[in-house]
Design an enzyme around this catalytic site. Structure first.
Site, PDB file in Angstrom:
ATOM      1  CG  ASP A 134      -1.953   1.383   1.045  1.00  0.00           C
ATOM      2  OD1 ASP A 134      -3.226   1.121   1.032  1.00  0.00           O
ATOM      3  OD2 ASP A 134      -1.307   1.936   2.058  1.00  0.00           O
ATOM      4  CD  GLU A 188      -2.596   2.347  -2.931  1.00  0.00           C
ATOM      5  OE1 GLU A 188      -3.444   2.454  -3.887  1.00  0.00           O
ATOM      6  OE2 GLU A 188      -1.974   2.012  -2.267  1.00  0.00           O
TER       7      GLU A 188
END
Length: 492
Positions: A134, A188
């Site tokens: 993330d 990401e």
């Protein structure tokens, strides 16, 4: 993340996870997990100890600044307001790019990196196949924290992703952890430009395997505002990504995820007449472009955006922060704000999965699920799609089977044959003697497609519409509204 080595109680137990891993492995499915390493929960024991005072052994696990003056700088949080929160307990400010309950870790502290690497080993030793990391480009900060310029404030993610040591830390992660396992990583890449993407995924740099680029799904976005998009612009993004990342690394191909609207409502046509056709057309794109396709839950059913009408219907913390920042301060009207959120909100992708036509779409037997179910669940659900051979779900299956049978769809070169065409997306995938042509009609009107001469007729391998009679084509093909075709050279 409150505890990186536990399963959230609402999702089950670690025994449940181990069983999931075992059952997946028995079906030749490799499981990767989401790992949030830029920030933790404020309930994590590291932060609980960190906020007790400047002498705490965990104080330097986070980014603190003296609270006797004003806010340290003008960094904004993605969820509204300042990225600095004054702590009631210690009296100092801590940094949070996201919610105030999500303090950013201080990766400049080697103890933080060592503990994070141990966490990664814990899950890899358990048997996971890798990680979706993330907002991984945000982990490194310029500790001087200069103010952002007015231009940078319009899109702070590009500054946040450009920390001075991000590549040093990712290479250290690879060297100390990932290189010792058969592990896959996808980062990401919010805020990473095309030009800088190869720095993360070039094989020689030994950092990550893939990046999730936001250039496609944010093509028509200005923050929370919806803007216009056109097909040549969409094609240009894919060509650019293929040229920059694809030359030395690998792309992640996706049209929707948990942070973006439903694909068929965004890039397709979710009206009753064209929803199924356009969802299949988008599936063709997803599974034939160069890169690894990511299919988001419900995309294989053609799930659509939710018909939001009032701000109270949204659950997203980002929406609540933006409402306070823009509507409550009188910058925009409530009607204007909602009209854009109806098209851009990530809550569209977070409604419960539509399993069947029973109460709550079969998602839960409780009286009320955690979030509103899309009212079209009686028509759009997994049970209904599984019952019909011509459904979106069955078409995904045929596409996946075709992709597995054709090396060109994995390894083949990608060439856009008509970048400027406003309604047709046409490209080739070639690998050795394996030559394929993909065409998608992005309109409600029929379109005539001239086929490139390749010395042999084209075989029609797959179409998203039933009943097409012409299976061998030499010069042209009439594409119906929202029709997609995959063709190969006869005799290959």
């Amino acid at each position: 993340m409150r505890d990186y080595r536990k399963v959230l109680r609402e999702f089950g137990t670690m025994d449940d996870f181990d069983r999931l891993l075992e059952e997946a492995r028995s079906r030749n499915i490799r499981l990767i997990i989401d790992l949030v390493l830029n920030h933790t929960s404020d309930q994590h024991e590291w932060f609980v100890k960190s906020r007790t005072g400047r002498d705490s052994s965990k104080r330097n696990y986070y980014i603190w600044r003296d609270g006797s003056g004003g806010v340290p700088n003008n960094f904004p949080s993605f969820f509204g307001g300042s990225a600095w929160q004054k702590d009631d307990i210690s009296g100092d400010y801590y940094l949070h790019y996201f919610a105030k309950e999500q303090p950013d870790l201080n990766w400049d502290n080697p103890c933080v990196r060592a503990d994070i690497f141990d966490i990664m080993r814990f899950w890899l030793d358990k048997g996971v196949a890798g990680f979706r990391l993330d907002v991984i480009p945000f982990i490194s900060k310029d500790q001087a924290f200069p103010d952002l310029t007015p231009e940078q404030l319009q899109a702070p993610e590009f500054t946040y992703s450009d920390g001075p040591h991000v590549h040093d830390y990712l290479q250290e992660m690879n060297r100390k952890v990932l290189a010792h396992y058969d592990a896959m990583t996808v980062g990401e890449a919010y805020g990473v430009t095309d030009a800088k993407a190869p720095l993360f995924v070039n094989e020689d740099r030994r950092e990550l395997n893939m990046l999730i680029s936001f250039d496609v799904v944010r093509l028509d976005r200005n923050g929370w505002r919806k803007t216009d998009w056109n097909l040549p612009a969409l094609k240009a993004v894919y060509s650019r990504l293929d040229k920059t990342i694809g030359a030395s690394g690998w792309n992640a191909i996706f049209l929707s995820n948990h942070d973006n609207p439903r694909a068929v409502s965004h890039f397709g046509d979710d009206t009753p007449e064209f929803r199924v056709k356009s969802a299949k057309a988008l599936a063709t794109l997803l599974l034939t472009l160069r890169g690894t396709p990511f299919i988001y839950q419900g995309e294989e059913l053609g799930m659509t955006n939710f018909p939001f009408r009032h701000v109270e219907e949204f659950d997203d913390i980002e929406v609540k922060g933006q409402w306070a920042e823009h509507v409550l301060r009188g910058k925009v009207s409530p009607e204007y704000f909602i009209s854009h959120l109806r098209q851009t909100s990530r809550d569209h992708a977070r409604t419960p999965m539509q399993w069947n036509g029973t109460a709550n779409a079969g998602f839960t037997s409780a009286e009320k699920p955690w979030f509103a179910v899309n009212p079209n669940y009686s028509e759009i659900n997994a049970e209904a799609d599984l019952a019909h051979e011509d459904s979106i779900y069955r078409y995904f299956q045929r596409l996946i089977a075709l992709r597995r049978s054709k090396l060109a769809l994995t390894y083949g070169d990608y060439v856009d044959l008509d970048p400027a065409h406003e309604r047709l997306f046409v490209y080739t995938r070639e690998f050795g003697a394996d030559r394929l042509l993909v065409a998608v009609n992005f309109s409600r009107e029929p379109e005539l497609l001239g086929l490139p001469a390749m010395g042999a007729p084209w075989d029609l391998l797959l179409t998203n519409l039933s009943g097409r009679a012409d299976k061998v084509l030499s010069s042209e093909i009439q594409l119906a509204p929202w029709e997609s075709v995959v063709m190969g050279i006869s005799g290959d």
